[in-house]
Design a protein around this motif. Structure first.
Motif, PDB file in Angstrom:
ATOM      1  N   LEU A   1      68.821  13.562  25.487  1.00 14.70           N
ATOM      2  CA  LEU A   1      70.099  13.538  24.652  1.00 14.70           C
ATOM      3  C   LEU A   1      71.321  13.788  25.344  1.00 14.70           C
ATOM      4  O   LEU A   1      71.540  14.615  26.074  1.00 14.70           O
ATOM      5  N   ARG A   2      72.151  12.826  25.253  1.00 12.37           N
ATOM      6  CA  ARG A   2      73.639  12.803  25.744  1.00 12.37           C
ATOM      7  C   ARG A   2      74.519  13.471  24.937  1.00 12.37           C
ATOM      8  O   ARG A   2      74.683  13.113  23.656  1.00 12.37           O
ATOM      9  N   GLY A   3      75.207  14.356  25.494  1.00 18.60           N
ATOM     10  CA  GLY A   3      76.174  15.197  24.467  1.00 18.60           C
ATOM     11  C   GLY A   3      77.564  14.870  24.374  1.00 18.60           C
ATOM     12  O   GLY A   3      77.803  13.667  25.233  1.00 18.60           O
ATOM     13  N   TYR A   4      78.079  14.775  23.593  1.00 20.55           N
ATOM     14  CA  TYR A   4      79.562  14.310  23.028  1.00 20.55           C
ATOM     15  C   TYR A   4      80.271  15.570  22.452  1.00 20.55           C
ATOM     16  O   TYR A   4      79.901  16.226  21.468  1.00 20.55           O
ATOM     17  N   VAL A   5      81.477  15.908  23.145  1.00 20.30           N
ATOM     18  CA  VAL A   5      82.292  17.065  22.848  1.00 20.30           C
ATOM     19  C   VAL A   5      83.624  16.659  22.752  1.00 20.30           C
ATOM     20  O   VAL A   5      84.030  15.591  23.123  1.00 20.30           O
ATOM     21  N   GLN A   6      84.299  17.674  22.097  1.00 22.92           N
ATOM     22  CA  GLN A   6      85.759  17.141  21.815  1.00 22.92           C
ATOM     23  C   GLN A   6      86.495  18.141  22.020  1.00 22.92           C
ATOM     24  O   GLN A   6      86.256  19.706  21.688  1.00 22.92           O
ATOM     25  N   ASN A   7      87.874  18.339  22.737  1.00 25.98           N
ATOM     26  CA  ASN A   7      88.763  19.388  22.858  1.00 25.98           C
ATOM     27  C   ASN A   7      89.555  19.722  21.411  1.00 25.98           C
ATOM     28  O   ASN A   7      89.970  20.880  21.642  1.00 25.98           O
TER      29      ASN A   7
ATOM     30  N   ASN B   1      79.159  23.000  25.244  1.00 24.64           N
ATOM     31  CA  ASN B   1      78.084  22.451  26.200  1.00 24.64           C
ATOM     32  C   ASN B   1      76.839  23.526  26.016  1.00 24.64           C
ATOM     33  O   ASN B   1      75.752  22.949  26.317  1.00 24.64           O
ATOM     34  N   ARG B   2      77.032  24.827  26.239  1.00 29.58           N
ATOM     35  CA  ARG B   2      76.073  25.665  26.002  1.00 29.58           C
ATOM     36  C   ARG B   2      75.392  25.643  24.861  1.00 29.58           C
ATOM     37  O   ARG B   2      74.091  25.600  25.068  1.00 29.58           O
ATOM     38  N   LEU B   3      75.958  25.469  23.587  1.00 28.38           N
ATOM     39  CA  LEU B   3      75.018  25.312  22.476  1.00 28.38           C
ATOM     40  C   LEU B   3      74.205  24.117  22.592  1.00 28.38           C
ATOM     41  O   LEU B   3      73.178  23.945  22.068  1.00 28.38           O
ATOM     42  N   LEU B   4      74.713  23.015  22.926  1.00 29.60           N
ATOM     43  CA  LEU B   4      74.116  21.736  22.930  1.00 29.60           C
ATOM     44  C   LEU B   4      72.839  21.841  24.025  1.00 29.60           C
ATOM     45  O   LEU B   4      71.708  21.294  23.601  1.00 29.60           O
ATOM     46  N   LYS B   5      73.128  22.316  25.233  1.00 31.55           N
ATOM     47  CA  LYS B   5      72.029  22.452  26.096  1.00 31.55           C
ATOM     48  C   LYS B   5      70.942  23.397  25.648  1.00 31.55           C
ATOM     49  O   LYS B   5      69.655  23.192  25.728  1.00 31.55           O
ATOM     50  N   GLN B   6      71.229  24.604  24.841  1.00 30.38           N
ATOM     51  CA  GLN B   6      70.360  25.510  24.356  1.00 30.38           C
ATOM     52  C   GLN B   6      69.382  24.654  23.114  1.00 30.38           C
ATOM     53  O   GLN B   6      68.055  24.831  23.066  1.00 30.38           O
ATOM     54  N   TYR B   7      70.134  23.805  22.475  1.00 32.27           N
ATOM     55  CA  TYR B   7      69.361  23.002  21.409  1.00 32.27           C
ATOM     56  C   TYR B   7      68.231  21.966  22.145  1.00 32.27           C
ATOM     57  O   TYR B   7      67.144  22.220  21.684  1.00 32.27           O
ATOM     58  N   CYS B   8      68.869  21.575  23.188  1.00 36.74           N
ATOM     59  CA  CYS B   8      67.831  20.644  23.926  1.00 36.74           C
ATOM     60  C   CYS B   8      66.616  21.165  24.620  1.00 36.74           C
ATOM     61  O   CYS B   8      65.528  20.818  24.476  1.00 36.74           O
ATOM     62  N   ASP B   9      67.074  22.547  24.971  1.00 36.94           N
ATOM     63  CA  ASP B   9      65.932  23.267  25.696  1.00 36.94           C
ATOM     64  C   ASP B   9      64.985  23.856  24.719  1.00 36.94           C
ATOM     65  O   ASP B   9      63.515  23.627  24.690  1.00 36.94           O
ATOM     66  N   GLU B  10      65.220  24.116  23.496  1.00 38.11           N
ATOM     67  CA  GLU B  10      64.382  24.456  22.363  1.00 38.11           C
ATOM     68  C   GLU B  10      63.807  23.333  21.732  1.00 38.11           C
ATOM     69  O   GLU B  10      62.594  23.616  21.682  1.00 38.11           O
ATOM     70  N   LYS B  11      64.314  22.048  21.851  1.00 35.30           N
ATOM     71  CA  LYS B  11      63.734  21.030  21.409  1.00 35.30           C
ATOM     72  C   LYS B  11      62.639  20.462  22.250  1.00 35.30           C
ATOM     73  O   LYS B  11      62.320  19.223  22.437  1.00 35.30           O
ATOM     74  N   LYS B  12      62.735  20.844  23.580  1.00 28.29           N
ATOM     75  CA  LYS B  12      61.954  20.209  24.700  1.00 28.29           C
ATOM     76  C   LYS B  12      62.619  18.907  25.267  1.00 28.29           C
ATOM     77  O   LYS B  12      61.708  18.100  25.384  1.00 28.29           O
ATOM     78  N   MET B  13      63.829  18.912  25.079  1.00 27.53           N
ATOM     79  CA  MET B  13      64.310  17.628  25.395  1.00 27.53           C
ATOM     80  C   MET B  13      65.445  17.456  26.781  1.00 27.53           C
ATOM     81  O   MET B  13      65.747  18.829  27.035  1.00 27.53           O
ATOM     82  N   ILE B  14      65.508  16.612  27.481  1.00 29.37           N
ATOM     83  CA  ILE B  14      66.364  16.508  28.476  1.00 29.37           C
ATOM     84  C   ILE B  14      67.900  16.322  28.218  1.00 29.37           C
ATOM     85  O   ILE B  14      68.506  15.549  27.230  1.00 29.37           O
ATOM     86  N   PHE B  15      68.579  17.361  28.686  1.00 29.51           N
ATOM     87  CA  PHE B  15      70.160  17.199  27.969  1.00 29.51           C
ATOM     88  C   PHE B  15      70.955  16.706  29.374  1.00 29.51           C
ATOM     89  O   PHE B  15      70.831  17.090  30.507  1.00 29.51           O
ATOM     90  N   ALA B  16      71.714  15.551  29.164  1.00 33.27           N
ATOM     91  CA  ALA B  16      72.487  14.966  29.879  1.00 33.27           C
ATOM     92  C   ALA B  16      74.037  15.428  29.603  1.00 33.27           C
ATOM     93  O   ALA B  16      74.415  15.651  28.506  1.00 33.27           O
ATOM     94  N   LEU B  17      74.489  15.740  30.730  1.00 39.39           N
ATOM     95  CA  LEU B  17      76.167  16.053  30.560  1.00 39.39           C
ATOM     96  C   LEU B  17      76.838  15.309  29.587  1.00 39.39           C
ATOM     97  O   LEU B  17      76.749  14.190  29.378  1.00 39.39           O
ATOM     98  N   PRO B  18      77.889  16.006  28.871  1.00 39.43           N
ATOM     99  CA  PRO B  18      78.537  15.450  27.549  1.00 39.43           C
ATOM    100  C   PRO B  18      79.531  14.634  28.163  1.00 39.43           C
ATOM    101  O   PRO B  18      80.050  14.809  29.399  1.00 39.43           O
TER     102      PRO B  18
END
Length: 147
Positions: free
Chosen positions: A11-17, A31-48
């Motif tokens: 999962l590639r993250g998309y963030v906004q300022n 970023n932290r929330l997105l990474k935590q979601y991916c960890d919980e779903k056992k998916m690889i988190f790619a930098l946003p």
């Protein structure tokens, strides 16, 4: 809807300022929330991919969609990170569906891939815009009638 083999899915993250809908969160927190979601779903988190601060064209989001590979999806904090204008939003949805990309929206607990799911997102965004408009009208009437 979920990936069949989550361990190989990225999962590639998309963030906004900028503020998005009723939310405003620092990118570091997003970023932290997105990474935590991916960890919980056992998916690889790619930098946003972050949207340019003063851009209203969603250049980074369009670029991200264009670059995605078949085993990749997008994750963002909220549906309100999508364009307010339905024409622009629908173009993004069409590109996501053409490439068969799964899109995760953390706050709304939604995963979209089909036209029906994107129509639901459109309805939620329209409902929010209607709510904002009605609040503004109410405030104007209160001032007019000194309430």
């Amino acid at each position: 809807m979920s990936f069949k083999n989550n361990k190989s899915k990225i999962l590639r993250g998309y963030v906004q300022n900028n503020r998005f809908g009723p939310y405003c969160l620092p990118v570091v927190f997003q970023n932290r929330l997105l990474k935590q979601y991916c960890d919980e779903k056992k998916m690889i988190f790619a930098l946003p991919q972050g949207e340019i601060v003063f851009s209203k064209n969603y250049i980074q989001l369009r670029s991200l969609i264009k670059k995605l590979k078949p085993n990749e999806g997008i994750i963002m904090i909220s549906i309100f990170m999508l364009p307010d204008q339905s024409l622009d939003r629908n173009k993004i949805f069409i590109n996501l569906m053409k490439k068969n990309i799964e899109c995760h929206f953390l706050f709304e607990n939604l995963i979209a891939k089909s036209q029906k799911e994107y129509e639901k997102i459109n309805d939620l965004i329209k409902l929010n815009l209607y709510h904002e408009d009605s609040n503004q009208i109410f405030e104007q009437l209160k001032k007019k009638w000194n309430y």
